[in-house]
Motif scaffolding. Structure first.
Motif, PDB file in Angstrom:
ATOM      1  N   TRP A  17       0.825  -1.208   0.000  1.00 60.90           N
ATOM      2  CA  TRP A  17       0.000   0.000   0.000  1.00 60.90           C
ATOM      3  C   TRP A  17       0.860   1.258   0.000  1.00 60.90           C
ATOM      4  O   TRP A  17       0.540   2.230  -0.675  1.00 60.90           O
ATOM      5  CB  TRP A  17      -0.927   0.031   1.214  1.00 60.90           C
ATOM      6  CG  TRP A  17      -2.097  -0.882   1.118  1.00 60.90           C
ATOM      7  CD1 TRP A  17      -2.761  -1.258  -0.004  1.00 60.90           C
ATOM      8  CD2 TRP A  17      -2.748  -1.532   2.199  1.00 60.90           C
ATOM      9  NE1 TRP A  17      -3.797  -2.108   0.313  1.00 60.90           N
ATOM     10  CE2 TRP A  17      -3.812  -2.299   1.670  1.00 60.90           C
ATOM     11  CE3 TRP A  17      -2.553  -1.560   3.568  1.00 60.90           C
ATOM     12  CZ2 TRP A  17      -4.666  -3.060   2.447  1.00 60.90           C
ATOM     13  CZ3 TRP A  17      -3.401  -2.324   4.354  1.00 60.90           C
ATOM     14  CH2 TRP A  17      -4.449  -3.065   3.790  1.00 60.90           C
ATOM     15  N   GLY A 143     -10.991   1.723   1.595  1.00 63.10           N
ATOM     16  CA  GLY A 143     -10.288   2.810   2.267  1.00 63.10           C
ATOM     17  C   GLY A 143      -8.978   2.411   2.931  1.00 63.10           C
ATOM     18  O   GLY A 143      -8.244   3.276   3.419  1.00 63.10           O
ATOM     19  N   ALA A 146      -5.489   4.106   1.562  1.00 62.58           N
ATOM     20  CA  ALA A 146      -5.396   5.534   1.880  1.00 62.58           C
ATOM     21  C   ALA A 146      -5.215   5.735   3.382  1.00 62.58           C
ATOM     22  O   ALA A 146      -4.444   6.601   3.811  1.00 62.58           O
ATOM     23  CB  ALA A 146      -6.635   6.271   1.382  1.00 62.58           C
ATOM     24  N   ARG A 147      -5.901   4.946   4.182  1.00 65.08           N
ATOM     25  CA  ARG A 147      -5.772   5.031   5.632  1.00 65.08           C
ATOM     26  C   ARG A 147      -4.339   4.711   6.057  1.00 65.08           C
ATOM     27  O   ARG A 147      -3.754   5.393   6.893  1.00 65.08           O
ATOM     28  CB  ARG A 147      -6.774   4.085   6.300  1.00 65.08           C
ATOM     29  CG  ARG A 147      -6.903   4.250   7.776  1.00 65.08           C
ATOM     30  CD  ARG A 147      -8.059   3.452   8.388  1.00 65.08           C
ATOM     31  NE  ARG A 147      -8.142   2.081   7.938  1.00 65.08           N
ATOM     32  CZ  ARG A 147      -9.086   1.601   7.115  1.00 65.08           C
ATOM     33  NH1 ARG A 147     -10.021   2.386   6.645  1.00 65.08           N
ATOM     34  NH2 ARG A 147      -9.097   0.329   6.765  1.00 65.08           N
ATOM     35  N   ARG A 149      -1.606   5.023   4.192  1.00 64.94           N
ATOM     36  CA  ARG A 149      -0.723   6.118   3.754  1.00 64.94           C
ATOM     37  C   ARG A 149      -0.845   7.333   4.675  1.00 64.94           C
ATOM     38  O   ARG A 149       0.153   7.953   5.034  1.00 64.94           O
ATOM     39  CB  ARG A 149      -1.011   6.486   2.302  1.00 64.94           C
ATOM     40  CG  ARG A 149      -0.447   5.452   1.311  1.00 64.94           C
ATOM     41  CD  ARG A 149      -0.501   5.938  -0.121  1.00 64.94           C
ATOM     42  NE  ARG A 149      -1.841   5.956  -0.679  1.00 64.94           N
ATOM     43  CZ  ARG A 149      -2.463   4.890  -1.181  1.00 64.94           C
ATOM     44  NH1 ARG A 149      -1.869   3.719  -1.211  1.00 64.94           N
ATOM     45  NH2 ARG A 149      -3.679   5.002  -1.679  1.00 64.94           N
ATOM     46  N   ARG A 150      -2.081   7.679   5.066  1.00 64.92           N
ATOM     47  CA  ARG A 150      -2.282   8.833   5.965  1.00 64.92           C
ATOM     48  C   ARG A 150      -1.591   8.583   7.305  1.00 64.92           C
ATOM     49  O   ARG A 150      -0.921   9.463   7.837  1.00 64.92           O
ATOM     50  CB  ARG A 150      -3.779   9.098   6.191  1.00 64.92           C
ATOM     51  CG  ARG A 150      -4.454   9.842   5.070  1.00 64.92           C
ATOM     52  CD  ARG A 150      -5.839  10.345   5.461  1.00 64.92           C
ATOM     53  NE  ARG A 150      -6.698   9.337   6.064  1.00 64.92           N
ATOM     54  CZ  ARG A 150      -7.493   8.503   5.379  1.00 64.92           C
ATOM     55  NH1 ARG A 150      -7.540   8.560   4.055  1.00 64.92           N
ATOM     56  NH2 ARG A 150      -8.244   7.624   6.008  1.00 64.92           N
ATOM     57  N   PHE A 151      -1.737   7.402   7.830  1.00 69.55           N
ATOM     58  CA  PHE A 151      -1.119   7.076   9.118  1.00 69.55           C
ATOM     59  C   PHE A 151       0.401   7.160   9.004  1.00 69.55           C
ATOM     60  O   PHE A 151       1.081   7.715   9.849  1.00 69.55           O
ATOM     61  CB  PHE A 151      -1.552   5.669   9.563  1.00 69.55           C
ATOM     62  CG  PHE A 151      -1.209   5.365  10.988  1.00 69.55           C
ATOM     63  CD1 PHE A 151      -2.037   5.760  12.020  1.00 69.55           C
ATOM     64  CD2 PHE A 151      -0.049   4.671  11.305  1.00 69.55           C
ATOM     65  CE1 PHE A 151      -1.714   5.484  13.344  1.00 69.55           C
ATOM     66  CE2 PHE A 151       0.285   4.386  12.612  1.00 69.55           C
ATOM     67  CZ  PHE A 151      -0.555   4.797  13.634  1.00 69.55           C
ATOM     68  N   HIS A 152       0.929   6.617   7.927  1.00 69.31           N
ATOM     69  CA  HIS A 152       2.374   6.644   7.670  1.00 69.31           C
ATOM     70  C   HIS A 152       2.862   8.090   7.585  1.00 69.31           C
ATOM     71  O   HIS A 152       3.903   8.439   8.162  1.00 69.31           O
ATOM     72  CB  HIS A 152       2.663   5.872   6.378  1.00 69.31           C
ATOM     73  CG  HIS A 152       4.080   5.923   5.917  1.00 69.31           C
ATOM     74  ND1 HIS A 152       5.128   5.451   6.670  1.00 69.31           N
ATOM     75  CD2 HIS A 152       4.631   6.394   4.777  1.00 69.31           C
ATOM     76  CE1 HIS A 152       6.254   5.625   6.005  1.00 69.31           C
ATOM     77  NE2 HIS A 152       5.975   6.203   4.857  1.00 69.31           N
ATOM     78  N   GLU A 153       2.130   8.932   6.908  1.00 65.92           N
ATOM     79  CA  GLU A 153       2.512  10.333   6.767  1.00 65.92           C
ATOM     80  C   GLU A 153       2.469  11.065   8.104  1.00 65.92           C
ATOM     81  O   GLU A 153       3.331  11.888   8.403  1.00 65.92           O
ATOM     82  CB  GLU A 153       1.616  11.035   5.735  1.00 65.92           C
ATOM     83  CG  GLU A 153       1.898  10.585   4.317  1.00 65.92           C
ATOM     84  CD  GLU A 153       0.843  10.994   3.323  1.00 65.92           C
ATOM     85  OE1 GLU A 153      -0.119  11.742   3.697  1.00 65.92           O
ATOM     86  OE2 GLU A 153       0.943  10.565   2.157  1.00 65.92           O
ATOM     87  N   ARG A 154       1.459  10.747   8.922  1.00 68.50           N
ATOM     88  CA  ARG A 154       1.374  11.366  10.255  1.00 68.50           C
ATOM     89  C   ARG A 154       2.571  10.998  11.120  1.00 68.50           C
ATOM     90  O   ARG A 154       3.020  11.786  11.949  1.00 68.50           O
ATOM     91  CB  ARG A 154       0.089  10.934  10.965  1.00 68.50           C
ATOM     92  CG  ARG A 154      -1.099  11.789  10.635  1.00 68.50           C
ATOM     93  CD  ARG A 154      -2.212  11.622  11.640  1.00 68.50           C
ATOM     94  NE  ARG A 154      -2.567  10.254  11.952  1.00 68.50           N
ATOM     95  CZ  ARG A 154      -3.581   9.582  11.393  1.00 68.50           C
ATOM     96  NH1 ARG A 154      -4.335  10.140  10.494  1.00 68.50           N
ATOM     97  NH2 ARG A 154      -3.821   8.346  11.748  1.00 68.50           N
ATOM     98  N   SER A 157       7.132  10.679   7.309  1.00 71.25           N
ATOM     99  CA  SER A 157       7.936   9.936   6.348  1.00 71.25           C
ATOM    100  C   SER A 157       9.238  10.600   6.192  1.00 71.25           C
ATOM    101  O   SER A 157      10.269  10.395   6.288  1.00 71.25           O
ATOM    102  CB  SER A 157       7.290   9.822   4.988  1.00 71.25           C
ATOM    103  OG  SER A 157       6.312  10.767   4.739  1.00 71.25           O
TER     104      SER A 157
END
Length: 157
Positions: A17, A143, A146-147, A149-154, A157
């Motif tokens: 993902w 979802g 995307a969930r 990726r958002r968590f990873h970004e928070r 990265s």
């Protein structure tokens, strides 16, 4: 089967993902799943040895899929984590007790229990070998990528 198989498969999904060029550090994967990093590293090492994951050492190191999700079977992950030993091992208990008095010819063929267990194991292995990480990706809730990726970004990265 131990939970290491579940963690291994979920890490494969997460890596697919996130689909980044840079490897994902073990600590980041551990944060994503709220696991101790040392525990997760132990679960990922057999996947690296089996060629399911690639490991990159160093400050910018981490893990990524070694091959495309279409080329990684669930059986490969199971075998890497759990080993290739069969789940059922016949110990010929039928030859003990009352069976000890039977003629040797009574035991020339495997018993029905061993045969049934072997057929079930072969079916299980074939089914896992026929499914790939890509199949899991396709069956995931819409979802989920995307969930992740958002968590990873928070986490940064």
């Amino acid at each position: 089967m131990g939970e290491g198989v579940e963690w291994g498969l979920h890490c494969c999904l997460a890596l697919a993902w996130l689909d980044e060029q840079a490897p994902i550090p073990a600590g980041r994967l551990a944060e994503i799943f709220e696991l101790p990093p040392v525990y997760l590293k132990k679960r990922l090492q057999p996947l690296v040895r089996a060629g399911v994951l690639a490991s990159v050492a160093g400050a910018r190191g981490g893990y990524r899929l070694a091959r495309s999700p279409e080329r990684i079977t669930l059986m490969e992950v199971v075998a890497a984590v759990e080993g290739t030993t069969e789940a059922f091992r016949c110990t010929e208990i039928r030859q003990r007790g009352a069976g000890a008095e039977a003629a040797a010819s009574d035991f020339a063929k495997p018993c029905g229990v061993a045969g049934a267990m072997r057929r079930a194991e072969l079916a299980w292995r074939r089914e896992l070998a026929a499914q790939t990480v890509a199949d899991l990706l396709a069956a995931s809730p819409a979802g989920a990528p995307a969930r992740m990726r958002r968590f990873h970004e928070r986490l940064g990265s």
